[in-house]
Design a protein around this motif. Structure first.
Motif, short mmCIF file in Angstrom:
data_model
loop_
_atom_site.label_atom_id
_atom_site.label_comp_id
_atom_site.label_asym_id
_atom_site.label_seq_id
_atom_site.Cartn_x
_atom_site.Cartn_y
_atom_site.Cartn_z
N ILE A 66 23.33 -102.56 -59.35
CA ILE A 66 22.12 -101.75 -59.43
C ILE A 66 21.24 -101.87 -58.19
CG2 ILE A 66 20.72 -103.48 -60.65
CD1 ILE A 66 19.54 -101.12 -62.27
N GLY A 67 21.25 -103.04 -57.52
CA GLY A 67 20.43 -103.21 -56.31
C GLY A 67 20.81 -102.22 -55.22
N PRO A 68 22.09 -102.21 -54.77
CA PRO A 68 22.49 -101.23 -53.77
C PRO A 68 22.35 -99.79 -54.26
CG PRO A 68 24.12 -102.99 -53.93
CD PRO A 68 23.13 -103.20 -55.04
N ILE A 69 22.58 -99.55 -55.55
CA ILE A 69 22.46 -98.18 -56.08
C ILE A 69 21.03 -97.67 -55.91
CG2 ILE A 69 22.47 -96.81 -58.20
CD1 ILE A 69 24.89 -98.51 -59.10
N ILE A 70 20.05 -98.51 -56.29
CA ILE A 70 18.65 -98.08 -56.17
C ILE A 70 18.26 -97.93 -54.71
CG2 ILE A 70 16.26 -98.84 -56.51
CD1 ILE A 70 17.08 -99.98 -59.20
N MET A 71 18.61 -98.90 -53.87
CA MET A 71 18.16 -98.92 -52.49
C MET A 71 18.84 -97.84 -51.63
SD MET A 71 16.04 -100.53 -50.50
CE MET A 71 15.71 -100.68 -48.75
N LEU A 72 20.13 -97.64 -51.84
CA LEU A 72 20.89 -96.78 -50.93
C LEU A 72 21.14 -95.38 -51.48
CD1 LEU A 72 23.55 -99.38 -49.72
CD2 LEU A 72 21.31 -98.86 -48.74
N ILE A 73 20.89 -95.18 -52.76
CA ILE A 73 21.12 -93.85 -53.35
C ILE A 73 19.86 -93.29 -53.99
CG2 ILE A 73 22.46 -92.53 -55.04
CD1 ILE A 73 24.71 -94.57 -54.70
N VAL A 74 19.29 -94.02 -54.96
CA VAL A 74 18.16 -93.49 -55.72
C VAL A 74 16.94 -93.26 -54.84
CG1 VAL A 74 16.55 -93.93 -57.62
CG2 VAL A 74 18.97 -94.52 -57.87
#
Length: 399
Positions: A66-74
């Motif tokens: 979830i960390g990379p998902i939020i930072m790099l996508i969301v």
């Protein structure tokens, strides 16, 4: 004429009249319409608390990442949808905002949430319930929390208050990057946007070339700066007053406690998340000053750092997420300003997107060069010789 201008439209006003407390609340909200958004910056450390619960309730193992998902996508998507902030605090509100302790607590609370998440992760890394891929995802998430924790340490480390400077060292413990406390304040801020600064990216230098240069250069610089400071006070390296040793001892204590609680199996994961954390920090350094060079005066010294020496972005979502780090020109011009008082500059070069998006571009050198090299050239009016050029590519670029 000033480099930083207040928004002439004036701030939006909060609804409500009546009691003294209401009027004070309205005044504070009028001074900063984003006032109650800053608490959303705590979403970053909360990422370390969320994965287990999200996976438990959805069975979707992707949430370990979830960390990379939020930072790099969301966040890049939200930056694109919501757009720029476009509003500066008024000068007459500076003291009100600076002295409002609400903003300090938004950074103080980062630390207990961050450390709680690390202990939860330690228990999961030590267990057998997760697959190797899931543990890698959890390490990536903790690494992104660690990197953004360095940003919280960056905000706290610039303060003169004794408590906040100690909190900065604690925030750096998870990444093991305690020497940043010394190098950033006394090294980077002095040498920024010059070839002598290891944390300033050069035109033509890829992120993957920059990272080893910045990591090793920052380490050596911090050691030299702290050794000089201690020598001026007639103290040796092993003094209890050594800021670097103080910060590193916190990392040793933190990692040692986790190993004692969960066993040696957690150590590789602790190291991995720390590497991801300071790698994220150094990537942001690369973005912030890529290709920019301060003017050199006739006596050979560099001119004072100006708004033109930092890449800015005023994307609202990343501004909230990173405590106004994107208003980087004002930070270098006035490092004593707290994050809530930082202003956008009309003279600073502007990135085409927020820092979260630019991190993704930086990881792909051909794409980064296609987007940024022309912007560096335009910033210097077509005179590429004014840029901070990678030495081995200087002849090629000047030709």
């Amino acid at each position: 004429m000033t480099d930083f201008t207040a928004d002439e439209r004036g701030p939006a006003h909060c609804a409500g009249t009546g009691s003294f407390r209401t009027r004070v609340g309205r005044s504070r909200c009028a001074a900063d319409p984003k006032r109650y958004l800053w608490v959303l910056g705590l979403i970053a450390p909360c990422c370390a608390l969320l994965p287990s619960q999200l996976v438990l309730h959805t069975d979707a193992t992707v949430f370990w990442w979830i960390g990379p998902i939020i930072m790099l996508i969301v966040i890049p998507v939200l930056d694109w949808v919501i757009g720029d902030d476009g509003r500066n605090p008024r000068e007459e509100d500076y003291e009100l905002l600076s002295n409002d302790r609400y903003y300090r607590w938004c950074t103080y609370l980062f630390l207990p949430i961050q450390l709680t998440g690390l202990f939860i992760a330690g228990a999961m890394w030590a267990g057998d319930e997760l697959s190797l891929v899931d543990k890698l995802g959890l390490a990536a998430t903790l690494g992104f929390v660690s990197g953004i924790g360095i940003n919280a340490a960056h905000e706290l480390g610039h303060r003169v208050e004794h408590l906040e400077r100690w909190l900065a060292k604690i925030a750096l413990a998870q990444s093991g990057y305690g020497h940043f406390f010394v190098e950033h304040n006394r090294g980077h801020h002095v040498r920024v946007a010059t070839p002598e600064d290891s944390a300033s990216g050069r035109l033509g230098e890829s992120l993957w070339e920059f990272l080893p240069r910045s990591i090793s250069g920052g380490f050596r610089s911090a050691i030299a700066l702290e050794r000089e400071r201690l020598a001026r006070r007639e103290l040796g390296w092993w003094s209890v007053h050594n800021h670097i040793l103080q910060a590193w001892s916190m990392s040793l204590a933190l990692f040692g406690t986790l190993v004692a609680l969960f066993g040696w199996a957690v150590l590789p994961w602790l190291v991995l998340q720390a590497v991801i954390g300071f790698g994220l920090l150094e990537t942001v350094n690369y973005v912030e000053h890529y290709g920019l060079l301060r003017v050199r005066k006739s006596n050979g010294n560099y001119a004072r750092c100006s708004p033109r020496d930092s890449w800015n972005s005023d994307r609202l979502v990343t501004n909230i997420f990173l405590f106004h780090l994107q208003r980087h020109s004002d930070h270098h011009a006035n490092p004593g300003r707290r994050y809530q008082t930082l202003r956008g500059s009309t003279q600073a070069p502007q990135l085409p997107a927020g820092y979260a998006t630019m991190i993704v571009l930086a990881a792909i050198p051909p794409l980064w060069r296609a987007v940024m090299n022309e912007r560096v050239l335009a910033h210097y009016g077509g005179d590429i010789s004014l840029a901070n050029i990678q030495p081995r590519k200087r002849r090629k670029y000047l030709a």
